[in-house]
Design a protein around this motif. Structure first.
Motif, PDB file in Angstrom:
ATOM      1  N   ALA A   1       0.874   2.583  -7.002  1.00 43.34           N
ATOM      2  CA  ALA A   1      -0.209   3.521  -6.713  1.00 43.34           C
ATOM      3  C   ALA A   1      -1.513   3.241  -7.660  1.00 43.34           C
ATOM      4  O   ALA A   1      -2.594   3.108  -7.041  1.00 43.34           O
ATOM      5  CB  ALA A   1      -0.024   4.881  -6.458  1.00 43.34           C
TER       6      ALA A   1
ATOM      7  N   ARG B   1       0.764  -1.185   0.162  1.00 46.57           N
ATOM      8  CA  ARG B   1      -0.126   0.010   0.199  1.00 46.57           C
ATOM      9  C   ARG B   1       0.849   1.278   0.231  1.00 46.57           C
ATOM     10  O   ARG B   1       0.482   2.316  -0.637  1.00 46.57           O
ATOM     11  CB  ARG B   1      -0.848   0.013   1.373  1.00 46.57           C
ATOM     12  CG  ARG B   1      -0.400   0.194   2.525  1.00 46.57           C
ATOM     13  CD  ARG B   1      -1.353   0.292   3.769  1.00 46.57           C
ATOM     14  NE  ARG B   1      -0.889   0.742   4.902  1.00 46.57           N
ATOM     15  CZ  ARG B   1       0.078  -0.156   5.447  1.00 46.57           C
ATOM     16  NH1 ARG B   1       0.297  -1.184   5.476  1.00 46.57           N
ATOM     17  NH2 ARG B   1       0.409   0.436   6.815  1.00 46.57           N
ATOM     18  N   ASP B   2       2.031   1.256   0.559  1.00 52.10           N
ATOM     19  CA  ASP B   2       2.746   2.153   0.564  1.00 52.10           C
ATOM     20  C   ASP B   2       3.882   2.387  -0.502  1.00 52.10           C
ATOM     21  O   ASP B   2       4.504   3.329  -0.768  1.00 52.10           O
ATOM     22  CB  ASP B   2       3.650   2.465   1.942  1.00 52.10           C
ATOM     23  CG  ASP B   2       2.783   2.715   3.315  1.00 52.10           C
ATOM     24  OD1 ASP B   2       1.655   3.028   2.988  1.00 52.10           O
ATOM     25  OD2 ASP B   2       3.123   2.130   4.120  1.00 52.10           O
ATOM     26  N   ARG B   3       3.858   1.451  -1.497  1.00 48.80           N
ATOM     27  CA  ARG B   3       4.761   1.696  -2.505  1.00 48.80           C
ATOM     28  C   ARG B   3       4.229   2.659  -3.644  1.00 48.80           C
ATOM     29  O   ARG B   3       3.041   2.446  -4.219  1.00 48.80           O
ATOM     30  CB  ARG B   3       5.003   0.381  -3.046  1.00 48.80           C
ATOM     31  CG  ARG B   3       5.753  -0.744  -2.251  1.00 48.80           C
ATOM     32  CD  ARG B   3       6.056  -1.962  -2.897  1.00 48.80           C
ATOM     33  NE  ARG B   3       6.673  -1.864  -4.200  1.00 48.80           N
ATOM     34  CZ  ARG B   3       6.850  -2.762  -5.144  1.00 48.80           C
ATOM     35  NH1 ARG B   3       6.739  -4.100  -4.565  1.00 48.80           N
ATOM     36  NH2 ARG B   3       7.646  -2.544  -6.201  1.00 48.80           N
ATOM     37  N   GLU B   4       4.855   3.825  -4.140  1.00 48.41           N
ATOM     38  CA  GLU B   4       4.403   4.609  -5.035  1.00 48.41           C
ATOM     39  C   GLU B   4       4.444   4.046  -6.282  1.00 48.41           C
ATOM     40  O   GLU B   4       3.676   4.510  -7.329  1.00 48.41           O
ATOM     41  CB  GLU B   4       5.382   5.773  -5.099  1.00 48.41           C
ATOM     42  CG  GLU B   4       5.252   6.548  -3.367  1.00 48.41           C
ATOM     43  CD  GLU B   4       6.218   7.859  -3.518  1.00 48.41           C
ATOM     44  OE1 GLU B   4       6.800   8.307  -4.680  1.00 48.41           O
ATOM     45  OE2 GLU B   4       6.649   8.373  -2.597  1.00 48.41           O
ATOM     46  N   ASP B   5       5.457   3.085  -6.710  1.00 43.57           N
ATOM     47  CA  ASP B   5       5.292   2.781  -8.150  1.00 43.57           C
ATOM     48  C   ASP B   5       4.072   1.689  -8.161  1.00 43.57           C
ATOM     49  O   ASP B   5       3.615   1.535  -9.379  1.00 43.57           O
ATOM     50  CB  ASP B   5       6.453   1.763  -8.323  1.00 43.57           C
ATOM     51  CG  ASP B   5       6.749   0.452  -7.361  1.00 43.57           C
ATOM     52  OD1 ASP B   5       6.487   0.530  -6.101  1.00 43.57           O
ATOM     53  OD2 ASP B   5       7.191  -0.506  -8.124  1.00 43.57           O
TER      54      ASP B   5
END
Length: 138
Positions: free
Chosen positions: A69, A63-67
């Motif tokens: 999103a 959930r916190d991985r920007e790639d």
């Protein structure tokens, strides 16, 4: 001991951009659903429920991985695991995509879309051929 000389590989030849056909965009949700179905073949309700929990955990960790999103694949995989787990919980037995009505409906829709695209291409080729004939007569 000496190190070996590196070998260079030839790059594959890429066709010119003007001659390549436009590519269809990849539907990541569909890719995710198909991956889940392949893994679910032969699973019973307990195994599918465990796989669902693993998929939920993976989505929570990602959930916190920007790639990831805007990626539709993760939520689609979780939703497909939920559907398969519910299906197996109500029907029992093991999962088989050949008997899954949702899968068969999706495959039928894909075939209809491919046939429509093929028909559109044939009509376009006929129009181009007709335009060439008219240009030759003029």
């Amino acid at each position: 001991m000496s190190t070996p000389v590196p070998r260079f590989r030839r790059r594959p030849r890429v066709p010119a951009a003007s001659t390549a056909e436009p590519r269809q965009p990849v539907d990541q949700a569909k890719v995710g659903r198909r991956a889940v179905r392949r893994r679910a073949v032969g699973m019973n309700a307990t195994e599918a429920a465990a796989a669902l929990e693993d998929a939920r955990l993976q989505q929570h960790m990602d959930r916190d991985r920007e790639d990831l999103a805007g990626n539709e694949r993760g939520p689609a995989e979780v939703a497909e695991w939920e559907r398969i787990a519910l299906l197996l919980a109500t029907t029992g037995g093991v999962y088989d995509p050949e008997t899954d009505a949702v899968v068969q409906d999706e495959l039928a829709a894909d075939r209809r879309a491919a046939q429509a695209e093929q028909q559109r291409l044939q009509e376009q080729q006929q129009l181009t051929a007709r335009a060439d004939e008219l240009a030759a007569l003029a």
